[in-house]
Design a protein around this motif. Sequence first.
Motif, PDB file in Angstrom:
ATOM      1  N   CYS A 298      36.537  77.205  33.460  1.00  0.00           N
ATOM      2  CA  CYS A 298      36.835  78.043  34.619  1.00  0.00           C
ATOM      3  C   CYS A 298      37.131  77.222  35.877  1.00  0.00           C
ATOM      4  CB  CYS A 298      35.678  79.000  34.873  1.00  0.00           C
ATOM      5  SG  CYS A 298      35.296  80.008  33.414  1.00  0.00           S
TER       6      CYS A 298
ATOM      7  N   CYS B  10      40.075  79.973  33.600  1.00  0.00           N
ATOM      8  CA  CYS B  10      39.921  79.672  32.160  1.00  0.00           C
ATOM      9  C   CYS B  10      41.065  80.159  31.281  1.00  0.00           C
ATOM     10  CB  CYS B  10      38.578  80.174  31.637  1.00  0.00           C
ATOM     11  SG  CYS B  10      38.280  81.922  31.915  1.00  0.00           S
TER      12      CYS B  10
ATOM     13  N   CYS C  89      40.037  83.575  38.034  1.00  0.00           N
ATOM     14  CA  CYS C  89      39.360  82.502  37.312  1.00  0.00           C
ATOM     15  C   CYS C  89      40.427  81.655  36.644  1.00  0.00           C
ATOM     16  CB  CYS C  89      38.425  83.071  36.248  1.00  0.00           C
ATOM     17  SG  CYS C  89      37.268  81.826  35.649  1.00  0.00           S
TER      18      CYS C  89
HETATM   19 ZN    ZN Z   1      36.709  81.830  33.541  1.00  0.00          ZN
END
Ligand code: ZN
Length: 324
Positions: free
Chosen positions: A127, A119, A117
């Motif tokens: 994200c 983020c 991901c």
């Molecule tokens: Zn994320």
Amino acid sequence: MKNRLRRLRVSEQMRSLVRENRVQTEDLIYPIFVIEGENIKNPVESMPGICQYSVDRLEEEMDRVKESGVLGVLLFGIPKHKDEVGSEAYREHGVVQEAVRYIKKNYPDILVIVDVCLCEYTSHGHCGLIADGKILNDETLPLLAKMSVSLADAGADIIAPSDMMDGRVGFIREKLDGAGFFDIPIMAYSAKFASAYYSPFRDAAHSAPGFGDRKTYQMDCANGREAMREIEADIWEGADMIMVKPALAYLDVVKEASLRFKLPLVTYNVSGEYALVKAAAEKGFIDEKRIVMENMTAMKRAGANIIITYHALDVAEWLKESLS
Ligand code: ZN
Ligand code: PBG
């Protein structure tokens, strides 16, 4: 003639004989936060017992994992530098790539699962990629695939995309196969809800969104039937394992998924669920061990095959004690 259900509860031996579900150390996966830098071991305030480790300090934590008998770890990275496109997520010598190399070299038998991901790596904390305040779907997929291939290159055993972009499982599968990683399974965070239970994690991983929230990509917590559509989509795209996250407030979803789908079913007992138990235990309001074991058993009873939990090493320890 009377039915007396209490006949089967007369002693621990009798109860053990008829017990329907058991938690085993082999069911558990332990999450670890790896931070870029040197000689770092930072306790996470909202998650007592959990620390961020730099790669050169991972030995301490990995020795505990090895000792516990837990089969796998799930890695999250905290890079020094973040940017708009999350470049550190797919850099050859990024923090998680290096952690994977270190673990596979020194603990070759421990399964290394990597969270995929953006983020933790983006300056905005979302994200996916951003344009005009919106989180872009299709434009994000190549970056997730690049991250996956780079982590597989480093030696990761399982790729676990947690971003909730549509189509990412299929896209990542194709790119993994294209790079020759046919045998690396995908553990898809399939039904991942937009949950307030992630907030301690966001402190631990420095990944809170800088604006807005994640509700345009993570699921609405009210939707159980839609969760089945999400899981179905991931299966069609080639997921090898499916996940419901969080766990305890979503056991109805776990149950339904377990009845409906035949893939290994994972549930993620998330940071907020852990924090609630630890905080109440520290105050002496509950018995930590009994509460944790009851929670673990509840996840198994709902149909989970694999449990990702910050309690993993404690549970493994308690299971050993109960045998001796
Ligand atoms: Zn994320
Ligand atoms: C990254 C990610 C998150 C978690 C796992 N992967 C946070 C989020 O989506 O905001 C949460 C884990 C936890 O709370 O323990 N997308």
